[in-house]
Design a protein around this motif. Structure first.
Motif, PDB file in Angstrom:
ATOM      1  N   ARG A  54       0.857  -1.180   0.000  1.00  0.00           N
ATOM      2  CA  ARG A  54       0.000   0.000   0.000  1.00  0.00           C
ATOM      3  C   ARG A  54       0.894   1.232   0.000  1.00  0.00           C
ATOM      4  NH1 ARG A  54      -5.221   1.101   1.372  1.00  0.00           N
ATOM      5  NH2 ARG A  54      -5.586   3.264   1.849  1.00  0.00           N
ATOM      6  N   GLN A  55       0.739   2.060  -1.024  1.00  0.00           N
ATOM      7  CA  GLN A  55       1.491   3.304  -1.092  1.00  0.00           C
ATOM      8  C   GLN A  55       0.833   4.338  -0.181  1.00  0.00           C
ATOM      9  OE1 GLN A  55       1.277   3.094  -5.637  1.00  0.00           O
ATOM     10  NE2 GLN A  55       2.871   4.606  -5.229  1.00  0.00           N
ATOM     11  N   GLU A  57       0.199   8.157   0.336  1.00  0.00           N
ATOM     12  CA  GLU A  57       0.226   9.365  -0.489  1.00  0.00           C
ATOM     13  C   GLU A  57       1.232  10.372   0.056  1.00  0.00           C
ATOM     14  OE1 GLU A  57      -2.982  12.643  -1.963  1.00  0.00           O
ATOM     15  OE2 GLU A  57      -3.691  10.592  -1.635  1.00  0.00           O
ATOM     16  N   THR A  61       4.772   8.499  -3.270  1.00  0.00           N
ATOM     17  CA  THR A  61       4.376   9.041  -4.568  1.00  0.00           C
ATOM     18  C   THR A  61       5.168  10.312  -4.837  1.00  0.00           C
ATOM     19  OG1 THR A  61       2.561  10.318  -3.600  1.00  0.00           O
ATOM     20  CG2 THR A  61       2.023   8.113  -4.407  1.00  0.00           C
ATOM     21  N   SER A  73      -2.127   6.968  -6.362  1.00  0.00           N
ATOM     22  CA  SER A  73      -1.884   5.542  -6.153  1.00  0.00           C
ATOM     23  C   SER A  73      -3.207   4.811  -5.984  1.00  0.00           C
ATOM     24  CB  SER A  73      -1.011   5.313  -4.916  1.00  0.00           C
ATOM     25  OG  SER A  73      -1.666   5.765  -3.752  1.00  0.00           O
ATOM     26  N   CYS A  74      -3.175   3.527  -6.290  1.00  0.00           N
ATOM     27  CA  CYS A  74      -4.357   2.711  -6.053  1.00  0.00           C
ATOM     28  C   CYS A  74      -4.359   2.271  -4.589  1.00  0.00           C
ATOM     29  CB  CYS A  74      -4.419   1.533  -7.020  1.00  0.00           C
ATOM     30  SG  CYS A  74      -3.054   0.383  -6.969  1.00  0.00           S
ATOM     31  N   ILE A  77      -1.833  -3.198  -3.767  1.00  0.00           N
ATOM     32  CA  ILE A  77      -1.176  -3.928  -4.852  1.00  0.00           C
ATOM     33  C   ILE A  77      -0.827  -5.309  -4.306  1.00  0.00           C
ATOM     34  CG2 ILE A  77       0.780  -3.978  -6.441  1.00  0.00           C
ATOM     35  CD1 ILE A  77       0.915  -0.812  -5.666  1.00  0.00           C
ATOM     36  N   TYR A  90      -3.229  -4.694  -9.383  1.00  0.00           N
ATOM     37  CA  TYR A  90      -3.337  -3.295  -8.960  1.00  0.00           C
ATOM     38  C   TYR A  90      -4.812  -3.071  -8.672  1.00  0.00           C
ATOM     39  CZ  TYR A  90       1.247  -3.055 -11.119  1.00  0.00           C
ATOM     40  OH  TYR A  90       2.559  -3.282 -11.444  1.00  0.00           O
ATOM     41  N   GLU A  92      -8.125  -0.944  -6.932  1.00  0.00           N
ATOM     42  CA  GLU A  92      -8.708   0.319  -6.485  1.00  0.00           C
ATOM     43  C   GLU A  92     -10.116   0.069  -5.970  1.00  0.00           C
ATOM     44  OE1 GLU A  92      -9.367   4.183  -5.472  1.00  0.00           O
ATOM     45  OE2 GLU A  92      -7.469   3.191  -5.878  1.00  0.00           O
ATOM     46  N   GLN A 108      -5.118   6.185 -11.099  1.00  0.00           N
ATOM     47  CA  GLN A 108      -4.477   5.750  -9.860  1.00  0.00           C
ATOM     48  C   GLN A 108      -3.710   4.449 -10.081  1.00  0.00           C
ATOM     49  OE1 GLN A 108      -8.419   6.358  -7.853  1.00  0.00           O
ATOM     50  NE2 GLN A 108      -7.105   6.810  -6.107  1.00  0.00           N
ATOM     51  N   SER A 112       0.363   3.772  -9.858  1.00  0.00           N
ATOM     52  CA  SER A 112       0.940   2.724  -9.001  1.00  0.00           C
ATOM     53  C   SER A 112       1.771   1.743  -9.811  1.00  0.00           C
ATOM     54  CB  SER A 112      -0.159   1.972  -8.256  1.00  0.00           C
ATOM     55  OG  SER A 112      -0.642   2.747  -7.190  1.00  0.00           O
TER      56      SER A 112
END
Length: 189
Positions: A54-55, A57, A61, A73-74, A77, A90, A92, A108, A112
């Motif tokens: 998980r990115q 934000e 990014t 980002s989604c 992942i 990926y 969302e 998004q 990602s």
């Protein structure tokens, strides 16, 4: 790729990128308070086959280009080993099925995907390893709301639409049990 290689990759990644299991359950949380889906709980028997990222934000990014968004980002992942092949999903989460959400989800997810390409490039350079990705899927996850209206705009071949049942509507929790994992993460396409 093998489970051992996936474990090596998992161990090399910073902890704040990884969603760690709670027992045999991985919990993906949606940050937007207004979202109907607040959490997705994946129950996995063999956790060695999965890595979920998980990115965060503005932490994972970067805004690099003027005309193309790279700082989105989604929601999550998934790296999945299946028959010694690596598949990346990926994913969302959206509260509804709309054209506006579809476009935003694609942006998004694509952002990602660029991030993952960069992450893998860094890892491969650092470790001098080779990782082959068998397939990639773009998942648009939304709550089951009755009659589906997907046919109105299913002209997006790169998005795979995942309609999910909210098991705990009060808390917005979706539970994907061990025996539903293959159905959720389709492998035959």
């Amino acid at each position: 790729m093998t489970n051992k290689q996936l474990k090596e990759f998992r161990d090399a990644i910073k902890d704040d990128l990884k969603i760690k299991p709670n027992g045999n359950c991985f919990i993906v949380k949606e940050e937007k308070e207004e979202s109907q889906i607040k959490k997705i709980e994946f129950t996995l028997k063999n956790q060695d086959d999965f890595l979920i990222l998980r990115q965060i934000e503005n932490k994972h990014t970067l805004s690099l280009l003027n005309s193309f968004s790279t700082n989105e980002s989604c929601d999550f992942i998934v790296f999945r080993m299946h028959n010694n092949k690596l598949i990346i999903y990926y994913s969302e989460i959206k509260s509804s099925f709309s054209k506006e959400n579809k476009g935003k989800a694609l942006k998004q997810i694509k952002s990602s995907r660029l991030f993952i390409k960069y992450l893998l490039s860094c890892y491969l350079e650092y470790r001098n390893k080779k990782i082959e990705i068998e397939k990639e899927f773009f998942l648009y996850v939304y709550p089951k709301l009755g009659i589906s209206n997907k046919r109105n705009f299913c002209d997006t071949p790169d998005l795979n639409f995942k309609e999910v049942e909210i098991n705990d509507k009060e808390n917005g929790i979706v539970k994907i049990s061990e025996n539903k994992i293959n159905e959720f993460f389709e492998i035959a396409k």
